[in-house]
Design a protein around this motif. Structure first.
Motif, mmCIF file in Angstrom:
data_model
loop_
_atom_site.group_PDB
_atom_site.id
_atom_site.type_symbol
_atom_site.label_atom_id
_atom_site.label_comp_id
_atom_site.label_asym_id
_atom_site.label_seq_id
_atom_site.Cartn_x
_atom_site.Cartn_y
_atom_site.Cartn_z
ATOM 1 N N MET A 1 0.880 -1.243 0.071
ATOM 2 C CA MET A 1 0.050 0.066 -0.190
ATOM 3 C C MET A 1 0.793 1.084 0.148
ATOM 4 S SD MET A 1 -3.156 1.020 0.219
ATOM 5 C CE MET A 1 -4.284 2.397 0.706
ATOM 6 N N PRO A 2 2.041 1.369 0.737
ATOM 7 C CA PRO A 2 2.864 2.580 0.874
ATOM 8 C C PRO A 2 3.224 2.977 -0.678
ATOM 9 C CG PRO A 2 3.120 1.132 2.568
ATOM 10 C CD PRO A 2 2.544 0.452 1.712
ATOM 11 N N ALA A 3 3.602 2.098 -1.476
ATOM 12 C CA ALA A 3 4.099 2.385 -2.940
ATOM 13 C C ALA A 3 3.061 2.871 -3.561
ATOM 14 C CB ALA A 3 4.508 1.181 -3.547
ATOM 15 N N LEU A 4 1.813 2.619 -3.718
ATOM 16 C CA LEU A 4 0.682 3.200 -4.176
ATOM 17 C C LEU A 4 0.455 4.428 -3.633
ATOM 18 C CD1 LEU A 4 -1.698 2.868 -6.406
ATOM 19 C CD2 LEU A 4 -2.972 1.610 -4.583
ATOM 20 N N VAL A 5 0.695 4.511 -2.377
ATOM 21 C CA VAL A 5 0.102 6.000 -1.658
ATOM 22 C C VAL A 5 1.271 6.932 -2.299
ATOM 23 C CG1 VAL A 5 0.125 7.311 0.206
ATOM 24 C CG2 VAL A 5 -1.290 5.161 0.044
ATOM 25 N N ASN A 6 2.626 6.463 -2.292
ATOM 26 C CA ASN A 6 3.833 7.485 -2.819
ATOM 27 C C ASN A 6 3.610 7.730 -4.027
ATOM 28 O OD1 ASN A 6 4.823 7.402 -0.210
ATOM 29 N ND2 ASN A 6 6.188 5.776 -0.479
ATOM 30 N N SER A 7 3.223 6.738 -4.920
ATOM 31 C CA SER A 7 2.902 6.926 -6.249
ATOM 32 C C SER A 7 1.905 8.017 -6.650
ATOM 33 C CB SER A 7 2.777 5.869 -7.325
ATOM 34 O OG SER A 7 1.927 5.693 -8.361
ATOM 35 N N THR A 8 0.831 7.820 -5.825
ATOM 36 C CA THR A 8 -0.483 8.890 -6.034
ATOM 37 C C THR A 8 -0.090 10.066 -5.557
ATOM 38 O OG1 THR A 8 -2.070 6.886 -5.532
ATOM 39 C CG2 THR A 8 -3.037 9.211 -5.273
ATOM 40 N N VAL A 9 0.551 10.358 -4.575
ATOM 41 C CA VAL A 9 1.251 11.525 -3.871
ATOM 42 C C VAL A 9 2.030 12.341 -4.815
ATOM 43 C CG1 VAL A 9 2.113 12.930 -2.027
ATOM 44 C CG2 VAL A 9 0.531 11.008 -1.569
ATOM 45 N N ALA A 10 3.127 11.496 -5.458
ATOM 46 C CA ALA A 10 3.809 12.028 -6.345
ATOM 47 C C ALA A 10 3.047 12.403 -7.692
ATOM 48 C CB ALA A 10 4.809 10.853 -6.812
ATOM 49 N N SER A 11 2.132 11.830 -8.106
ATOM 50 C CA SER A 11 1.142 12.447 -9.341
ATOM 51 C C SER A 11 0.317 13.583 -9.047
ATOM 52 C CB SER A 11 0.196 11.391 -9.709
ATOM 53 O OG SER A 11 1.060 10.156 -10.136
ATOM 54 N N LEU A 12 -0.096 13.583 -7.631
ATOM 55 C CA LEU A 12 -0.607 14.684 -7.211
ATOM 56 C C LEU A 12 -0.143 15.967 -7.408
ATOM 57 C CD1 LEU A 12 -3.039 13.522 -4.451
ATOM 58 C CD2 LEU A 12 -3.835 14.440 -6.303
ATOM 59 N N VAL A 13 1.081 15.843 -6.663
ATOM 60 C CA VAL A 13 2.205 16.928 -6.592
ATOM 61 C C VAL A 13 2.539 17.380 -7.947
ATOM 62 C CG1 VAL A 13 4.706 17.626 -5.922
ATOM 63 C CG2 VAL A 13 3.307 16.479 -4.248
ATOM 64 N N GLU A 14 2.905 16.507 -8.812
ATOM 65 C CA GLU A 14 3.250 16.878 -10.168
ATOM 66 C C GLU A 14 2.112 17.798 -10.974
ATOM 67 O OE1 GLU A 14 4.161 14.675 -14.462
ATOM 68 O OE2 GLU A 14 4.685 13.685 -12.737
ATOM 69 N N VAL A 15 0.883 17.102 -10.715
ATOM 70 C CA VAL A 15 -0.311 17.727 -11.424
ATOM 71 C C VAL A 15 -0.533 19.237 -10.812
ATOM 72 C CG1 VAL A 15 -2.806 17.794 -11.651
ATOM 73 C CG2 VAL A 15 -1.175 15.725 -12.381
ATOM 74 N N PHE A 16 -0.572 19.140 -9.345
ATOM 75 C CA PHE A 16 -0.657 20.268 -8.743
ATOM 76 C C PHE A 16 0.326 21.520 -9.114
ATOM 77 C CE2 PHE A 16 -1.079 22.735 -4.432
ATOM 78 C CZ PHE A 16 -2.362 23.012 -4.516
ATOM 79 N N ASN A 17 1.491 21.299 -9.358
ATOM 80 C CA ASN A 17 2.734 22.372 -9.500
ATOM 81 C C ASN A 17 2.684 22.705 -11.058
ATOM 82 O OD1 ASN A 17 3.625 22.355 -7.001
ATOM 83 N ND2 ASN A 17 5.217 20.707 -7.452
ATOM 84 N N GLN A 18 1.663 22.209 -11.902
ATOM 85 C CA GLN A 18 1.473 22.811 -13.161
ATOM 86 C C GLN A 18 0.723 24.014 -13.139
ATOM 87 O OE1 GLN A 18 -0.697 19.702 -15.320
ATOM 88 N NE2 GLN A 18 0.687 18.185 -15.331
ATOM 89 N N PHE A 19 -0.027 24.559 -12.122
ATOM 90 C CA PHE A 19 -0.872 25.881 -11.973
ATOM 91 C C PHE A 19 -1.065 25.959 -10.750
ATOM 92 C CE2 PHE A 19 -4.501 28.127 -11.497
ATOM 93 C CZ PHE A 19 -4.585 29.084 -12.447
ATOM 94 N N ARG A 20 -0.583 27.429 -10.408
ATOM 95 C CA ARG A 20 -0.691 27.874 -8.899
ATOM 96 C C ARG A 20 -1.336 29.496 -9.000
ATOM 97 N NH1 ARG A 20 1.520 25.401 -4.662
ATOM 98 N NH2 ARG A 20 1.202 23.688 -5.881
ATOM 99 N N VAL A 21 -2.300 29.623 -8.055
ATOM 100 C CA VAL A 21 -2.439 31.082 -8.108
ATOM 101 C C VAL A 21 -1.930 31.656 -6.868
ATOM 102 C CG1 VAL A 21 -4.340 32.644 -7.202
ATOM 103 C CG2 VAL A 21 -4.927 30.483 -8.523
#
Length: 193
Positions: free
Chosen positions: A1-21
């Protein structure tokens, strides 16, 4: 489970850093408090949750406002509140480069802020693909060329500025003036001698 969570969080960070107000300040209709509140209400509506009652919800982006050495969190860290897969739908906040989530009851609202938008000051040291800069007349005392420069240099590819004409003109015409009191101390020394 931790590998899946780490991969999900890494994907979220990558998408989140595409745009910021990035806002000049906290207050006003173009401040980060208003923008974060507006986007929170939109997010809760999308999740079909009651408005105004949920501090913690699945997908909420948060920023740490002060160091917490016990939890290994530092000012400026960005995390995401996620509903874990257990039977009760427990909410935990996951931060990049952390193996474990942190239960939301260990994080109080005084040291965590919603982070759809952040102040330009808080963004220093970060980079995003596209930055939307927001400021208006209520931010007049904060505006300067250096503040705009700082915001623009957070973007890797694209910048969009949302501002009133008056606020934008004031910002680009105002150099930062430091109010350290050093000049006054020198004047006092000169008057003595």
């Amino acid at each position: 489970m931790p590998a899946l969570v780490n991969s999900t969080v890494a994907s979220l960070v990558e998408v989140f850093n595409q745009f910021r107000v990035l806002s000049a300040g906290h207050n006003g209709e173009w401040g980060d408090h208003y923008i974060n509140n507006y986007l929170t209400q939109w997010h809760l509506t999308e999740l079909k949750l009651p408005l105004g009652q949920n501090t913690w919800f699945h997908g909420r982006p948060v920023m740490v406002l002060q160091n917490n050495y016990e939890l290994g969190l530092f000012n400026g860290d960005i995390g995401f509140c996620l509903q874990t897969g257990d039977e009760r739908g427990r909410l935990e906040v996951f931060f990049e480069n952390k193996a474990q989530g942190i239960a939301v009851n260990l994080l109080n609202e005084e040291v965590i802020a919603t982070a759809y938008a952040m102040t330009i000051h808080k963004s220093q040291g970060s980079e995003f693909d596209h930055v939307a800069i927001t400021f208006d007349n209520s931010h007049a005392r904060l505006l300067s060329k250096e503040l705009i420069y700082t915001a623009v240099t957070r973007a890797k590819k694209q910048v969009t500025i949302y501002s009133t004409k008056y606020a934008f003109e004031k910002a680009v015409q105002t150099p930062t003036e430091r109010q350290t009191g050093l000049t006054l101390q020198f004047e006092n020394l000169i008057d003595k001698y």
